[in-house]
Write an enzyme that holds these catalytic residues in place. Sequence first.
Site, short mmCIF file in Angstrom:
data_model
loop_
_atom_site.label_atom_id
_atom_site.label_comp_id
_atom_site.label_asym_id
_atom_site.label_seq_id
_atom_site.Cartn_x
_atom_site.Cartn_y
_atom_site.Cartn_z
N ARG A 27 70.64 75.14 43.59
CA ARG A 27 71.12 74.61 42.30
C ARG A 27 69.95 74.32 41.36
O ARG A 27 69.98 74.66 40.18
CB ARG A 27 71.92 73.33 42.57
CG ARG A 27 72.31 72.54 41.33
CD ARG A 27 73.05 71.28 41.76
NE ARG A 27 73.41 70.42 40.67
CZ ARG A 27 72.64 69.45 40.18
NH1 ARG A 27 71.42 69.25 40.68
NH2 ARG A 27 73.07 68.70 39.19
N CYS A 79 66.35 87.98 60.19
CA CYS A 79 66.45 89.44 60.06
C CYS A 79 65.30 90.16 60.76
O CYS A 79 64.15 90.09 60.32
CB CYS A 79 66.46 89.77 58.56
SG CYS A 79 66.44 91.52 58.23
N GLY A 108 61.88 78.46 56.53
CA GLY A 108 60.82 77.87 57.36
C GLY A 108 59.72 78.87 57.64
O GLY A 108 59.48 79.81 56.85
N ASP A 134 62.83 71.27 60.79
CA ASP A 134 61.76 71.05 61.78
C ASP A 134 60.52 70.33 61.24
O ASP A 134 59.72 69.81 62.02
CB ASP A 134 61.32 72.40 62.38
CG ASP A 134 62.37 72.99 63.29
OD1 ASP A 134 63.28 72.24 63.70
OD2 ASP A 134 62.31 74.19 63.58
N ARG A 169 72.36 52.67 81.96
CA ARG A 169 72.05 54.07 82.27
C ARG A 169 70.77 54.56 81.60
O ARG A 169 70.36 54.03 80.58
CB ARG A 169 73.20 54.96 81.77
CG ARG A 169 74.33 55.03 82.74
CD ARG A 169 75.49 55.76 82.14
NE ARG A 169 76.53 55.96 83.13
CZ ARG A 169 77.79 56.23 82.86
NH1 ARG A 169 78.19 56.33 81.61
NH2 ARG A 169 78.66 56.40 83.83
N GLY A 192 63.86 53.37 69.11
CA GLY A 192 63.26 52.59 70.19
C GLY A 192 63.33 53.28 71.53
O GLY A 192 63.56 52.65 72.57
N LYS A 220 64.30 46.39 81.36
CA LYS A 220 65.00 47.11 80.30
C LYS A 220 66.44 47.39 80.76
O LYS A 220 66.64 47.86 81.88
CB LYS A 220 64.31 48.45 80.00
CG LYS A 220 63.19 48.34 78.98
CD LYS A 220 62.73 49.72 78.56
CE LYS A 220 61.44 49.66 77.77
NZ LYS A 220 61.63 49.39 76.34
N SER A 222 68.62 49.43 79.29
CA SER A 222 68.99 50.84 79.11
C SER A 222 67.74 51.56 78.66
O SER A 222 66.86 50.96 78.07
CB SER A 222 70.06 50.99 78.03
OG SER A 222 69.52 50.60 76.78
N GLU A 229 63.63 70.21 72.24
CA GLU A 229 64.14 71.35 73.02
C GLU A 229 63.03 72.29 73.52
O GLU A 229 63.18 72.91 74.56
CB GLU A 229 65.15 72.16 72.19
CG GLU A 229 64.54 72.76 70.94
CD GLU A 229 65.52 73.66 70.17
OE1 GLU A 229 65.40 73.70 68.95
OE2 GLU A 229 66.36 74.30 70.79
O1 F6P Z 1 65.95 75.68 62.06
C1 F6P Z 1 65.01 75.55 63.07
C2 F6P Z 1 65.70 75.29 64.34
O2 F6P Z 1 66.53 74.23 64.10
C3 F6P Z 1 64.87 75.01 65.58
O3 F6P Z 1 64.47 73.69 65.75
C4 F6P Z 1 65.81 75.49 66.66
O4 F6P Z 1 65.13 75.80 67.80
C5 F6P Z 1 66.42 76.67 66.04
O5 F6P Z 1 66.49 76.40 64.68
C6 F6P Z 1 67.77 77.08 66.57
O6 F6P Z 1 68.19 78.20 65.88
P1 F6P Z 1 69.53 79.00 66.10
O7 F6P Z 1 70.50 78.51 65.09
O8 F6P Z 1 69.16 80.41 65.85
O9 F6P Z 1 69.99 78.70 67.47
#
Ligand code: F6P
Length: 329
Positions: A27, A79, A108, A134, A169, A192, A220, A222, A229
Site C-alpha cells: 500500500r 521460485c 527476506g 525472521d 510440567r 521468562g 520452579k 513450571s 526450529e
Molecule cells: O519466512 C521465514 C520462515 O518463517 C522461516 O523461519 C521458516 O523456516 C520458513 O519460513 C518456513 O517456510 P515454509 O512456509 O516454506 O514452510
Amino acid sequence: MSQNKSIKRIGVLTSGGDAPGMNAAIRAVVRSAVFHGIEVVGVFKGYEGLIEGDFKKLHVRSVAKILARGGTILKSARCLDFFEPAGRTKAAEKIAQAGLDALIVIGGNGTFRGADKLASEHGIQIIGLPGTIDNDLSGTDSTIGYDTATNTVVEAVDKIRDTASSHNRLFFVEVMGRDSGFIAIRTAIATGAIAVMTPEAQMEIEELIEILDKGAKSQKASSIVIVAEGEKHGGAVEIARLVEAQYKQYETRVTVLGHIQRGGEPSCFDRVLASRLGLAAVEGLIAGQGGSMAGIVNRQVVYTPFSEALSSKSPSLDENLRVAQILSI
Ligand code: F6P
C-alpha cells in the site's frame, strides 16, 4: 549504485515466506508512487510471476483496506527457476516488455539474493524491503513482520505457561527460525523462558539439563524452553525425546507453533515500519538508489547494499541472549 534516469513506471512484488505487514508495504509503495506521479504494476507470486509476466496495474484504490490485513494481496512463492540465469533472463525480458523502469521487491534473504543477481546481470534498478518474520537481515533494526510474529509467540506462550504451572510440567515450545534465533531469543526474554536453543548458540543437551536441574532445585513450578526450529538437534520434538531419556522429575510436553507465527493482522509497529519503508523505497528509486535494501536503523532510513544486508546479523543476538540467561535463574 546510483542511476539518474527518470522513473515513470515501477513493479512491486512479494517473495519468499509471507510476513505480517507486507500488505502495508505494498500500500505504501503504491500510494507513494502515485503521489510522485509514478505508475505501479503489481507482480503476482513473486519471481514466478516476474518470469511469467503475471502483472496487473495497481491504483490508489487497489490497495484500499489492506493496511491491517496479514498475508500479501500479491501472493508469494519461493521460485526455483529464478536461481538459474535463464529464469532471470526471462524475468528481465518481461520487465522490459512491461516498460518497468525499476522494481521494488519485498521479502527476506532468498529474495535479496535473487534481486542482487537480477540487478547486476541485467542492470535493473531494484530496491528491497525487508519483509520476513525472521529479522535476519543486516541494515535494519527490525524486519517487517518480526514484531507481529513475536507478539503472536508471546501470546501463545503465556497461555502455555498457565497450563504448565497448573500441572508442574516442562514445555518445549518450537518457534520459527530455520537459520536464525531472533524470534526465539526475543520471545524467551518476553516469556521468562528457562532456556532458549538457537542455531547460533548450539547448546548441548547436557548444558540444558544442567539449567533444568538448577531450576528444579530452586523450586520452579513450571519451565518453558524456547527452541528455534533450526536448532542443531532437529527441533523441539527431538530435544524433548533426548531430555526425557535422562530427566524423569517433570512430565514434558511439546508445542510447535508453526505457521500461526506468519499470519494475522500486523502490529502497530509493523504497519508504521512498512509504511515508512514503502515511501523510502519509492523516494530512494527517484533519488537513484538501487541494488540495495531500505531499512531503519536508530530511527533513520538507511539504504544498505544487498550483499551487506545479507551478511550475518547474529552478533547483535549475543546481548539479548545474555539478558535471557541472567534473568531466567
Ligand atoms: O519466512 C521465514 C520462515 O518463517 C522461516 O523461519 C521458516 O523456516 C520458513 O519460513 C518456513 O517456510 P515454509 O512456509 O516454506 O514452510
